[in-house]
Design an enzyme around this catalytic site. Structure first.
Site, PDB file in Angstrom:
ATOM      1  N   LYS A 215       0.828  -1.203   0.000  1.00 42.79           N
ATOM      2  CA  LYS A 215       0.000   0.000   0.000  1.00 42.79           C
ATOM      3  C   LYS A 215       0.866   1.259   0.000  1.00 42.79           C
ATOM      4  O   LYS A 215       0.581   2.234  -0.715  1.00 42.79           O
ATOM      5  CB  LYS A 215      -0.927   0.008   1.220  1.00 42.79           C
ATOM      6  CG  LYS A 215      -1.751   1.284   1.398  1.00 42.79           C
ATOM      7  CD  LYS A 215      -2.604   1.577   0.157  1.00 42.79           C
ATOM      8  CE  LYS A 215      -3.264   2.946   0.223  1.00 42.79           C
ATOM      9  NZ  LYS A 215      -4.258   3.089   1.267  1.00 42.79           N
ATOM     10  N   CYS A 269      -3.645   9.977   2.055  1.00 45.04           N
ATOM     11  CA  CYS A 269      -2.675   8.909   1.748  1.00 45.04           C
ATOM     12  C   CYS A 269      -1.361   9.413   1.164  1.00 45.04           C
ATOM     13  O   CYS A 269      -0.305   9.236   1.756  1.00 45.04           O
ATOM     14  CB  CYS A 269      -3.306   7.897   0.783  1.00 45.04           C
ATOM     15  SG  CYS A 269      -4.529   6.816   1.554  1.00 45.04           S
TER      16      CYS A 269
END
Length: 418
Positions: A215, A269
């Site tokens: 990720k 993010c």
């Protein structure tokens, strides 16, 4: 045969990831309890309402609550599985702040029974899922925690990072592939049973650390490519060349796909996750670090350019269009537009700055300390302004006609009005 989860599930954190996850599970027959420390969020979800804007989410929440499958509380319930979807910001030194994750794990620990599943969805540095098992194990020595190569664990712990785009969460939650990394193979298999309830994409099983790193790498990859576009923008600006034309031409090469430059990088993010990689291996990540520095510098450059343009006027009025971190959402987390506005307001304290955003009703708290800022409708702001700065390419802004911009200094950071 692949098992599919059928028990009671608690999701800790009713934010942009936790609530949509709760809804897609609840509408497919799973009893879901949403847990959140914010009483307003708990109250809203309990009424079948959403605390933020996301296409298709409001109808889904209302339906899930009406079906009796989704409820919300501030107290940790007993359940067969727990998903942790809480924030993981970074500290002042840009290392990961895992306090929310640890608090969630410690609140879950007293409720655990043998056979329960604990899944971390929050984006985290490698090793965080292992820490969850350690935190829980310290509080529950009566339960056998999973470790690599060990069988017979009482609790199954895994990491399944979210991979969705705001504005498309309800679609991508279902259609995207999912990575599920367990502390053991059995942990990954048990966690995957939850996502088989709704996931149409492929479910990829791996170890927890690989899932955590995957990720981070996804977002670092995007950050590096955005930094390349932003650096090209700086170079072409210094050479008085149209960056949009350069990128358009370069992208006609069959193996080139340069992204668009902008005022910076935002969201929960991309501005955060690459720093987790840098912190894990600081001497081995100069490219990732430099990309972050290029993108972090971008709002300052935009603000400096606007301040320079303001010198052309005796008493200028500036309109800044857009406050969210990306187009057509109401999410202002880590928004470069807000940083740009704050820097302009600080540099030009005596200049009136009008702010417009169709998705933001009032002045964000991050900007409340500036007396020269005021929210305004987009057309009114453009009409009154000497300088118009487009920071977010919301669809309503794209519709603003060139005739309304005539005679004004226009700084289009998104290339929407070319």
């Amino acid at each position: 045969m692949n098992e599919v989860f059928s028990g009671r599930l608690a999701i800790v954190g009713m934010g942009y990831i936790g609530l949509p996850t709760a809804v897609v599970l609840a509408t497919r027959g799973i009893d879901v309890i949403g847990v959140d420390i914010n009483p307003a969020t708990v109250a809203a979800v309990s009424r079948g309402e959403v605390p933020f804007v996301e296409p298709d989410l409001a109808v889904a929440v209302s339906g899930a609550v009406a079906m009796g499958r989704l409820s919300a509380t501030s107290e940790m319930p007993e359940a067969d599985a727990f998903i942790i979807a809480v924030p993981t910001p970074f500290n002042g030194d840009r290392t990961a702040n895992l306090s929310y994750v640890q608090a969630a794990a410690e609140q879950i620990a007293p409720k655990l029974r043998s056979g329960n599943i604990v899944v971390l969805e929050s984006t985290s540095p490698p090793g965080t899922t292992e820490k969850i098992a350690e935190w829980i194990g310290a509080l529950r020595p009566d339960l056998k925690m999973p470790h690599d190569g060990e069988t017979g664990a009482d609790i199954f712990v895994a990491h399944c990072p979210e991979r969705v785009l705001p504005g498309r969460i309800m679609i991508e939650m279902i259609t995207n592939d999912r990575v599920v990394g367990g502390l053991t193979k059995r942990c990954a298999e048990r966690a995957a049973s939850i996502y088989r309830v709704f996931a149409q994409g492929e479910i990829l099983l791996t170890d927890a650390a690989s899932a955590e790193m995957a990720k981070l790498v996804e977002n670092a990859y995007r950050d590096v490519n955005i930094a390349f576009a932003n650096e090209i923008s700086l170079i072409t600006e210094s050479l008085h060349i149209d960056v949009w034309e350069v990128i358009r031409l370069a992208n006609r090469h069959p193996r080139v796909n340069i992204l668009s430059p902008g005022p910076g990088v935002g969201g929960h993010c991309i501005p955060v996750d690459p720093w987790f990689i840098v912190a894990a291996a600081p001497k081995l990540s100069p490219l990732i670090r430099t990309a972050r520095e290029v993108n972090d510098r971008r709002p300052h450059h935009v603000a400096e350019q606007v301040a320079e343009k303001a010198k052309r006027f005796r008493e200028p009025t500036i309109a800044c269009l857009g406050l969210t971190f990306k187009a057509n959402v109401d999410d202002v987390r880590e928004s470069p537009a807000i940083e740009v506005v704050g820097l302009i307001a600080e540099a030009l304290p005596n200049v009136d700055i009008l702010l417009a955003d169709p998705y933001v009703d009032s002045l964000p708290s991050m900007l409340s300390g500036y007396s020269n800022l005021r929210m305004e409708g987009a057309y009114q702001a453009v009409e009154r302004a000497d300088i118009v700065v487009l920071l977010v390419e919301h669809e309503p802004f794209k519709a603003i006609r060139n005739t309304r911009l005539g005679g004004k200094v226009v700084y289009d950071t998104r290339g929407a009005w070319r």
